[in-house]
Design an enzyme around this catalytic site. Sequence first.
Site, PDB file in Angstrom:
ATOM      1  N   LYS A  40       0.843  -1.202   0.000  1.00 35.35           N
ATOM      2  CA  LYS A  40       0.000   0.000   0.000  1.00 35.35           C
ATOM      3  C   LYS A  40       0.881   1.256   0.000  1.00 35.35           C
ATOM      4  O   LYS A  40       2.086   1.160   0.264  1.00 35.35           O
ATOM      5  CB  LYS A  40      -0.905  -0.007   1.229  1.00 35.35           C
ATOM      6  CG  LYS A  40      -0.158   0.013   2.561  1.00 35.35           C
ATOM      7  CD  LYS A  40      -1.102  -0.245   3.723  1.00 35.35           C
ATOM      8  CE  LYS A  40      -0.362  -0.221   5.054  1.00 35.35           C
ATOM      9  NZ  LYS A  40      -1.254  -0.622   6.168  1.00 35.35           N
ATOM     10  N   ARG A 134     -11.317   0.054  14.778  1.00 38.16           N
ATOM     11  CA  ARG A 134     -11.109   0.912  13.617  1.00 38.16           C
ATOM     12  C   ARG A 134     -11.791   0.282  12.422  1.00 38.16           C
ATOM     13  O   ARG A 134     -12.827   0.724  11.968  1.00 38.16           O
ATOM     14  CB  ARG A 134      -9.589   1.038  13.397  1.00 38.16           C
ATOM     15  CG  ARG A 134      -9.137   1.915  12.285  1.00 38.16           C
ATOM     16  CD  ARG A 134      -7.623   1.885  12.118  1.00 38.16           C
ATOM     17  NE  ARG A 134      -7.130   0.646  11.505  1.00 38.16           N
ATOM     18  CZ  ARG A 134      -5.903   0.474  11.034  1.00 38.16           C
ATOM     19  NH1 ARG A 134      -5.024   1.466  11.109  1.00 38.16           N
ATOM     20  NH2 ARG A 134      -5.531  -0.662  10.491  1.00 38.16           N
ATOM     21  N   TYR A 262      14.179  31.380   7.802  1.00 32.26           N
ATOM     22  CA  TYR A 262      12.938  31.974   8.313  1.00 32.26           C
ATOM     23  C   TYR A 262      12.935  31.987   9.831  1.00 32.26           C
ATOM     24  O   TYR A 262      13.233  30.978  10.475  1.00 32.26           O
ATOM     25  CB  TYR A 262      11.725  31.189   7.829  1.00 32.26           C
ATOM     26  CG  TYR A 262      11.426  31.359   6.363  1.00 32.26           C
ATOM     27  CD1 TYR A 262      11.107  32.624   5.854  1.00 32.26           C
ATOM     28  CD2 TYR A 262      11.446  30.266   5.500  1.00 32.26           C
ATOM     29  CE1 TYR A 262      10.820  32.784   4.503  1.00 32.26           C
ATOM     30  CE2 TYR A 262      11.156  30.417   4.156  1.00 32.26           C
ATOM     31  CZ  TYR A 262      10.845  31.672   3.659  1.00 32.26           C
ATOM     32  OH  TYR A 262      10.568  31.826   2.335  1.00 32.26           O
ATOM     33  N   MET A 310      10.488  25.163   2.441  1.00 32.99           N
ATOM     34  CA  MET A 310       9.719  24.324   1.510  1.00 32.99           C
ATOM     35  C   MET A 310      10.617  23.583   0.529  1.00 32.99           C
ATOM     36  O   MET A 310      10.445  22.387   0.292  1.00 32.99           O
ATOM     37  CB  MET A 310       8.706  25.188   0.751  1.00 32.99           C
ATOM     38  CG  MET A 310       7.789  24.369  -0.146  1.00 32.99           C
ATOM     39  SD  MET A 310       6.638  25.379  -1.091  1.00 32.99           S
ATOM     40  CE  MET A 310       5.594  26.027   0.201  1.00 32.99           C
TER      41      MET A 310
HETATM   42  C1  LIG Z   1      -0.669  -1.745   6.805  1.00 32.80           C
HETATM   43  C2  LIG Z   1      -1.322  -3.002   7.201  1.00 32.80           C
HETATM   44  C3  LIG Z   1      -0.560  -4.163   7.355  1.00 32.80           C
HETATM   45  C4  LIG Z   1       0.958  -4.165   7.308  1.00 32.80           C
HETATM   46  O1  LIG Z   1       1.405  -3.777   8.582  1.00 32.80           O
HETATM   47  P1  LIG Z   1       2.955  -3.589   8.901  1.00 32.80           P
HETATM   48  O2  LIG Z   1       2.995  -3.329  10.358  1.00 32.80           O
HETATM   49  O3  LIG Z   1       3.373  -2.406   8.106  1.00 32.80           O
HETATM   50  O4  LIG Z   1       3.632  -4.817   8.496  1.00 32.80           O
HETATM   51  C5  LIG Z   1      -1.211  -5.341   7.622  1.00 32.80           C
HETATM   52  N1  LIG Z   1      -2.554  -5.381   7.753  1.00 32.80           N
HETATM   53  C6  LIG Z   1      -3.328  -4.280   7.631  1.00 32.80           C
HETATM   54  C7  LIG Z   1      -4.809  -4.393   7.787  1.00 32.80           C
HETATM   55  C8  LIG Z   1      -2.744  -3.047   7.368  1.00 32.80           C
HETATM   56  O5  LIG Z   1      -3.491  -1.960   7.247  1.00 32.80           O
END
Ligand SMILES: *Cc1c(COP(=O)(O)O)cnc(C)c1O
Length: 370
Positions: A40, A134, A262, A310
């Site tokens: 992801k 969640r 800055y 930036m």
């Molecule tokens: C991101 C995610 C993972 C991977 O978790 P890591 O700790 O990065 O290995 C696994 N399962 C779900 C549901 C996630 O959102």
Amino acid sequence: MTNLLALRPRPTLRVDLGAVTANVRTIRSRTAGELMAVVKADGFGHGQVDVARAALAGGATRLGVTSLDEARPLRESGLTERILSWLNPPGADFAAAVRLGIELGVPGRDHLDAIARTAPGARIHLHLDTGMGRDGAEPAGWELLCRAAREAERHGRVRVVGIMGHLPCADRPGHAANARGRDRFVWGLRVARAAGLRPADHHLAATAATLSDPASHHTMSRIGAGLVGIDESGTVRLRPALTLTAPLVTIRSVAAGTAVGYGHTWTARRATRLGLLPVGYADGLPRLASGRAEVWAAGMRRPVAGRISMDMTVVDLSADAAVSVGDPVTVFGPGDHGEPTTAEWARWAETLEHEIVTGLSARLHRRNAA
Ligand SMILES: *Cc1c(COP(=O)(O)O)cnc(C)c1O
């Protein structure tokens, strides 16, 4: 022409895909289960398709992503492995998922009903909330969800191929939520079986639990952070895969008392030379790290001087550093030579390494390391 372009100095993010492959091998040696490479957020900022291929080369057998939008490019790049997408609204194009052979996470009845209605033949993973509060189905509705899924299965609308959960505190092995989450997952599997479901995949552990808690392993682990060298469990040495270098655009000599940047938050205490790097918070260097961060130039750590802005960061090179305009400075790397790591940048910015690596901008020139 190509060579000239390659030689032209510019901020460059090098991705060591060999490190990804090696990390998967290391993690594989710690579990008998299958590994799903979670790619992801553009493969945690390292390049989704490249990271997927590198992880498969190391022994991962599946791919995982959040939305269908993240899943599609994997399939379109020619990867034929099983892919799971677990985060979609109930109105997503589930029929397309079936066409592309993408499996779907199901956190509740709305999703199950939408998938059964619009995407016959979908392969699904029922997602139980094992303590995250969640995503995932609440335990109170789990039995009904399992029965409804079995009913949809009997009518040939879906196939339940997996049950998934996710642990909220796996980076702290002693935390009571881990045992509670594991117990709830085992309970969830029992309930699913009692409803007549026979999913082959049971997956609960992500990177930290895979490395530190064998009781959480089941048939598969979902590995994201570990692919790119982030080990929250502190139990193995994984290899970071990113190196960010930037050329010195200018070098100037300044007198003691010269204020920089800055807000004038930094003032030279002695005569020194300041180097200007063409990277800043728009490239993903956190502004909060100003006043703490260091870079690696001419064989030494050098402090950032003043606020990261930036597009630019100023570095205190000291009066005698053997550096010239155009020389590359290492902002972070694996740490082999003493250069800062993304873990240090995360500490300086009071955040997680995850946020540093996924926050690097598309403006940076990216290259895969040989
Ligand atoms: C991101 C995610 C993972 C991977 O978790 P890591 O700790 O990065 O290995 C696994 N399962 C779900 C549901 C996630 O959102």
